[in-house]
Write a protein that holds these residues in place. Structure first.
Motif, short mmCIF file in Angstrom:
data_model
loop_
_atom_site.label_atom_id
_atom_site.label_comp_id
_atom_site.label_asym_id
_atom_site.label_seq_id
_atom_site.Cartn_x
_atom_site.Cartn_y
_atom_site.Cartn_z
N GLN A 1 0.83 -1.21 0.00
CA GLN A 1 0.00 0.00 0.00
C GLN A 1 0.86 1.26 0.00
O GLN A 1 0.54 2.26 -0.66
CB GLN A 1 -0.92 0.00 1.23
CG GLN A 1 -1.93 -1.14 1.27
CD GLN A 1 -2.92 -1.09 0.12
OE1 GLN A 1 -3.28 -0.02 -0.38
NE2 GLN A 1 -3.35 -2.26 -0.33
N LEU B 1 1.99 1.94 -3.41
CA LEU B 1 0.94 2.57 -4.23
C LEU B 1 0.87 4.07 -3.95
O LEU B 1 0.72 4.88 -4.88
CB LEU B 1 -0.41 1.91 -3.92
CG LEU B 1 -0.62 0.49 -4.44
CD1 LEU B 1 -1.95 -0.06 -3.96
CD2 LEU B 1 -0.55 0.46 -5.97
N GLY C 1 3.71 5.78 -5.54
CA GLY C 1 3.58 5.79 -7.01
C GLY C 1 2.52 6.73 -7.52
O GLY C 1 2.28 6.78 -8.74
N TYR D 1 -0.85 6.70 -6.70
CA TYR D 1 -2.18 6.10 -6.90
C TYR D 1 -3.27 6.99 -6.31
O TYR D 1 -4.38 7.06 -6.85
CB TYR D 1 -2.21 4.72 -6.23
CG TYR D 1 -3.53 4.01 -6.35
CD1 TYR D 1 -3.88 3.39 -7.56
CD2 TYR D 1 -4.43 3.96 -5.29
CE1 TYR D 1 -5.10 2.75 -7.68
CE2 TYR D 1 -5.64 3.32 -5.40
CZ TYR D 1 -5.98 2.70 -6.60
OH TYR D 1 -7.19 2.07 -6.72
N CYS D 2 -2.99 7.68 -5.24
CA CYS D 2 -3.97 8.57 -4.61
C CYS D 2 -3.64 10.04 -4.87
O CYS D 2 -4.03 10.93 -4.09
CB CYS D 2 -4.03 8.32 -3.11
SG CYS D 2 -4.61 6.66 -2.68
#
Length: 490
Positions: free
Chosen positions: A275, A278, A281, A283-284
């Motif tokens: 997580q 992510l 990277g 993602y959010c």
């Protein structure tokens, strides 16, 4: 590969894994515990008796050979016919060889019983000793006390009841010997040129009752004291052995609970690390700089903890008992090494470390998981303790007739000579290693040691500060037949 400097080169340290014996199952019944505890001890005593008996054989043979030189013996007042010492030595040697063979057979098959073998030795020895005493006790009144040697040994080996039987047997042998001469069944003998027998028939002799009764009393006192002390020692040893097995069982139970907990933590940490990757990277969305820094620390810590959990589980699998060793199969060891290097290279590349390979194709039979654990931890260790932008060299070559040699060489911080013997201990790290790499667990080389034990490999380490470290592993070709796993050295 750079040569070792002559002036301040590394101090070689060879770590050879010891052979270990299987420990008793803590779930045995009390009777089985007592039997398994006594049988190896009885076997050890039987073999020890054989070793002592060779000394007696040598002494008798020397006396027999001296009998062929009557002039030399006559100068010291002795006359010894060579036939009885040499005959007795030959008989003892023959019996001793048979005892040794039976002891080895008992170790392999469990038959004959070691208790039966020890009793056979004692009975035969007492009969032969009685014959020897018959030749010397006319001139050596203390000769009957030779029986005390077997009496004391019996007290050390047997329970008081059995040792008392040995004492009674020795007394019976001697009393029979005393009864033979008056009955005319044995001619008087002497080893002195001017002994009691050569002094004439009128030479008075003490009545046997004047010294037999005190002698038997002394035997009884010695038997009581030695058997009493030996029984106390045996009882304490047995209690310690039982307590030790209970402690081992308790420790193994705690280790199982700890490993179950560790295994359950592996998945959550892996999920947290995934997580966090992510989030890093995007993602959010783009993270603020402060949040990005925190998530990076979370990711790094999760990665370090995941590595520690992996090493703890590896050690647990390697040290687990009561399991069958995983099946071995033929492997291309160079391919296994390439796969290991491929997994480690991304981490090495981040620090500018280059891994050079010189891998000859070699086919050997081994357990794949054990081999992978050993090679992976060696290469990771070399990268972890190398300086940035350095080179790690991995060499692999066949060693006739059926072995292979792996050399992992780094040019990193090195290890002081006085600390080399401890680097395979669980969680041990030198001060230099702690300063260089804060995230290491100290379990990597412990895994290497256990995996090498399973692979029956030998390890050699050469290292010095400023020169780096070179690990050399000699891997033998292992048979395909699985064998029960033995406990590992900790």
């Amino acid at each position: 590969m750079p040569a070792i400097p002559a002036s301040n080169g590394p101090t070689p340290f060879t770590y050879r894994l010891p052979r270990v014996e299987t420990r008793a199952d803590p779930g045995q019944t009390a009777a089985a515990e007592s039997r398994n505890w006594n049988e190896p001890l009885l076997r050890e005593n039987a073999i020890w008796f054989c070793q002592l008996r060779w000394i007696v054989v040598a002494v008798l043979a020397t006396v027999g050979v001296a009998g062929f030189f009557p002039q030399v013996l006559g100068a010291v007042g002795l006359v010894i016919p060579p036939h009885w010492p040499l005959g007795t030595a030959a008989l003892l040697a023959l019996l001793n060889a048979g005892y040794r063979l039976l002891a080895r057979a008992s170790q392999r098959t469990g038959t004959p019983s070691m208790r039966w073998l020890l009793w056979t030795q004692i009975v035969c020895d007492l009969v032969i000793l009685t014959a020897v005493i018959r030749w010397v006790d006319h001139d050596l009144p203390a000769a009957p006390f030779m029986y005390l040697f077997h009496l004391i040994l019996a007290c050390m080996v047997f329970a008081p009841g059995e040792s008392l039987m040995v004492a009674a047997l020795a007394a019976g042998c001697y009393l029979v010997r005393l009864a033979l001469e008056p009955a005319g069944l044995a001619a008087p003998a002497s080893i002195l040129t001017a002994g009691p027998l050569s002094a004439g028939a009128e030479t008075p002799r003490l009545s046997p009752t004047l010294f037999v009764a005190p002698m038997l009393l002394i035997w009884a006192v010695i038997w009581y004291l030695v058997s009493r002390l030996a029984e106390v020692v045996r009882r304490r040893d047995h209690e310690l052995a039982v307590t030790n097995r209970r402690l081992e069982a308790s420790g193994e139970e705690r280790a199982r609970h700890m490993l179950q907990t560790t295994h359950q933590l592996k998945a959550p940490f892996a999920a947290i690390h995934a997580q966090s990757q992510l989030l890093l990277g995007g993602y959010c969305g783009t993270l603020p700089a402060a949040a990005h820094n925190v998530v990076e620390k979370i990711s790094a810590r999760c990665l370090a903890l995941s590595r520690q959990i992996q090493e703890m589980l590896q050690l647990a699998n390697l040290r687990s008992q009561g399991q069958t060793t995983p099946s071995r199969r033929e492997l291309d060891l160079s391919q296994t090494l390439r796969e290991v290097i491929a997994r480690v290279e991304p981490t090495a590349r981040q620090r500018g470390i280059r891994i050079e390979q010189a891998l000859d194709p070699v086919m050997l039979r081994a357990v794949p998981d054990h081999l992978t654990m050993l090679l992976d931890n060696l290469v990771v260790n070399a990268v972890s303790y190398s300086h940035d932008h350095e080179v790690v060299q991995v060499t692999f070559r066949p060693v006739p007739p059926a072995a292979a040699e792996v050399i992992v060489r780094d040019h990193g911080i090195g290890i002081p000579a006085d600390k080399l013997p401890r680097i395979f201990e669980d969680y041990y790290r030198t001060e230099e290693a702690v300063r260089h790499n804060l995230s290491s667990t100290g379990l990597g080389l412990a895994v290497v040691r256990q995996a090498a034990h399973e692979l029956q490999a030998t390890l050699q380490v050469e290292s010095a500060p400023g020169w780096g470290t070179r690990f050399t592993v000699r891997l033998p070709d292992q048979p395909d037949t699985p064998t029960p796993r033995q406990p590992q050295p900790h």
